[in-house]
Design a protein around this motif. Structure first.
Motif, PDB file in Angstrom:
ATOM      1  N   MET A 186       0.815  -1.208   0.000  1.00 29.56           N
ATOM      2  CA  MET A 186       0.000   0.000   0.000  1.00 29.56           C
ATOM      3  C   MET A 186       0.856   1.269   0.000  1.00 29.56           C
ATOM      4  SD  MET A 186      -2.955  -1.256  -0.273  1.00 29.56           S
ATOM      5  CE  MET A 186      -3.829   0.310  -0.184  1.00 29.56           C
ATOM      6  N   GLU A 187       2.014   1.214   0.636  1.00 25.97           N
ATOM      7  CA  GLU A 187       2.912   2.374   0.632  1.00 25.97           C
ATOM      8  C   GLU A 187       3.343   2.734  -0.787  1.00 25.97           C
ATOM      9  OE1 GLU A 187       3.935   4.550   2.785  1.00 25.97           O
ATOM     10  OE2 GLU A 187       2.781   3.700   4.441  1.00 25.97           O
ATOM     11  N   VAL A 188       3.559   1.725  -1.615  1.00 23.25           N
ATOM     12  CA  VAL A 188       3.918   1.992  -3.014  1.00 23.25           C
ATOM     13  C   VAL A 188       2.761   2.682  -3.724  1.00 23.25           C
ATOM     14  CG1 VAL A 188       4.482   0.914  -5.221  1.00 23.25           C
ATOM     15  CG2 VAL A 188       5.541   0.063  -3.120  1.00 23.25           C
ATOM     16  N   ILE A 189       1.545   2.191  -3.509  1.00 23.95           N
ATOM     17  CA  ILE A 189       0.373   2.787  -4.159  1.00 23.95           C
ATOM     18  C   ILE A 189       0.196   4.247  -3.734  1.00 23.95           C
ATOM     19  CG2 ILE A 189      -2.160   2.703  -4.239  1.00 23.95           C
ATOM     20  CD1 ILE A 189      -1.994  -0.309  -4.246  1.00 23.95           C
ATOM     21  N   ARG A 190       0.445   4.538  -2.454  1.00 20.42           N
ATOM     22  CA  ARG A 190       0.241   5.898  -1.939  1.00 20.42           C
ATOM     23  C   ARG A 190       1.214   6.913  -2.542  1.00 20.42           C
ATOM     24  NH1 ARG A 190       0.290   3.110   3.322  1.00 20.42           N
ATOM     25  NH2 ARG A 190      -1.852   2.452   3.757  1.00 20.42           N
ATOM     26  N   ASP A 212      -8.805  -6.800  -0.624  1.00 19.05           N
ATOM     27  CA  ASP A 212      -9.626  -6.301   0.486  1.00 19.05           C
ATOM     28  C   ASP A 212      -9.074  -4.978   1.021  1.00 19.05           C
ATOM     29  OD1 ASP A 212     -11.285  -8.491   0.338  1.00 19.05           O
ATOM     30  OD2 ASP A 212     -10.330  -9.587   1.981  1.00 19.05           O
ATOM     31  N   ARG A 213      -7.749  -4.920   1.166  1.00 20.95           N
ATOM     32  CA  ARG A 213      -7.136  -3.717   1.729  1.00 20.95           C
ATOM     33  C   ARG A 213      -7.294  -2.514   0.783  1.00 20.95           C
ATOM     34  NH1 ARG A 213      -3.030  -2.447   5.353  1.00 20.95           N
ATOM     35  NH2 ARG A 213      -2.988  -0.162   5.485  1.00 20.95           N
ATOM     36  N   ILE A 214      -7.129  -2.749  -0.509  1.00 19.23           N
ATOM     37  CA  ILE A 214      -7.307  -1.657  -1.469  1.00 19.23           C
ATOM     38  C   ILE A 214      -8.725  -1.111  -1.363  1.00 19.23           C
ATOM     39  CG2 ILE A 214      -7.450  -1.091  -3.935  1.00 19.23           C
ATOM     40  CD1 ILE A 214      -5.155  -3.079  -4.387  1.00 19.23           C
ATOM     41  N   ASP A 217      -9.160   0.892   1.958  1.00 17.92           N
ATOM     42  CA  ASP A 217      -8.468   2.192   2.005  1.00 17.92           C
ATOM     43  C   ASP A 217      -9.047   3.210   1.030  1.00 17.92           C
ATOM     44  OD1 ASP A 217      -6.865   0.938   3.834  1.00 17.92           O
ATOM     45  OD2 ASP A 217      -4.982   1.600   2.945  1.00 17.92           O
ATOM     46  N   TYR A 218      -9.515   2.741  -0.128  1.00 21.40           N
ATOM     47  CA  TYR A 218      -9.912   3.674  -1.185  1.00 21.40           C
ATOM     48  C   TYR A 218     -11.391   3.603  -1.546  1.00 21.40           C
ATOM     49  CZ  TYR A 218      -4.936   4.404  -1.867  1.00 21.40           C
ATOM     50  OH  TYR A 218      -3.611   4.720  -1.677  1.00 21.40           O
TER      51      TYR A 218
END
Length: 235
Positions: A186-190, A212-214, A217-218
């Motif tokens: 997720m840090e890369v996506i941010r 699930d996490r994506i 978060d979004y």
């Protein structure tokens, strides 16, 4: 990649994750999970031996599609590659000891989750030749080990352990947990702006927590290819 030959030395009538129907003396097979490197031999149409696995694995296996090679491309057949196994599947619940007669021998088989992918399983085999554990592919995080401690009475008097040693090396001493791995993802996506479209090339069973996490978060829908949707709909 599994390199295990499938033989349980103490119980030659049992084989795990390596399926050759012509193997002499084998009376039952055990399947730990549905990743391709653990399915060798199951595509044989002559397979006719009881196959014990978790309930989720029994649902997922018939949904695995066969690859069909064509010039310049790879497609998957609409028909399941392992649908012929349905009459032989023997799904069991986790942590429910089951007695199985194998000729003159009676063993007790108990399944435990392996924390690897949906349906992944460790097998505890208890019988007159001693008690053995087959871990299959497992992820031994702290919470997972704590859970196993509550079942330590089941793991008493273990003679041998057939252990997943994929990352059993000092270079992996600080092996990240699933939660740490997902957070790094997720840090890369941010690092990218909100208009960025990501195409993430993961299509292996077990990465669902990332999707699930994506979404958490979004709040955005995660689109998958058809075969992934079909596989997950088997639940």
């Amino acid at each position: 990649m599994s390199t295990f030959d499938g033989r349980i030395r103490e119980y030659p009538a049992i084989a795990v994750d390596n399926f050759q129907p012509t193997r002499p003396g084998v009376r039952i097979f055990l399947l730990s999970h549905v990743h391709a490197d653990h399915l060798s031999g199951l595509d044989s149409r002559s397979f006719n031996i009881p196959l014990y696995c978790s309930e989720d694995t029994a649902k997922l296996l018939p949904a695995v599609r066969a690859e069909v090679s064509e010039p310049g491309t790879k497609k998957r057949s609409p028909a399941g590659k392992y649908t012929h196994l349905k009459p032989f599947l023997k799904p069991l619940e986790y942590q429910e000891p089951t007695q199985i007669c194998i000729g003159a021998e009676t063993i007790t088989l108990t399944l435990f989750t392996a924390n690897h992918c949906p349906g992944s399983t460790m097998f505890l085999i208890e019988g007159s030749k001693g008690n053995v554990v087959y871990t299959g592919d497992m992820r031994a995080e702290d919470w997972f080990l704590d859970t196993l401690e509550s079942h330590m009475s089941s793991f008493s008097n273990i003679l041998h352990v057939y252990l997943d040693t994929t990352f059993c090396h000092e270079s992996f001493a600080d092996f990240p947990s699933k939660s740490r791995s997902i957070e790094a993802f997720m840090e890369v996506i941010r690092q990218y702006d909100a208009e960025t479209c990501f195409v993430i090339g993961y299509n292996i069973l077990g990465v669902e927590p990332i999707w699930d996490r994506i979404y958490e978060d979004y709040g955005e829908k995660v689109h998958t290819i058809v075969r992934s949707t079909q596989r997950l709909s088997s639940f």
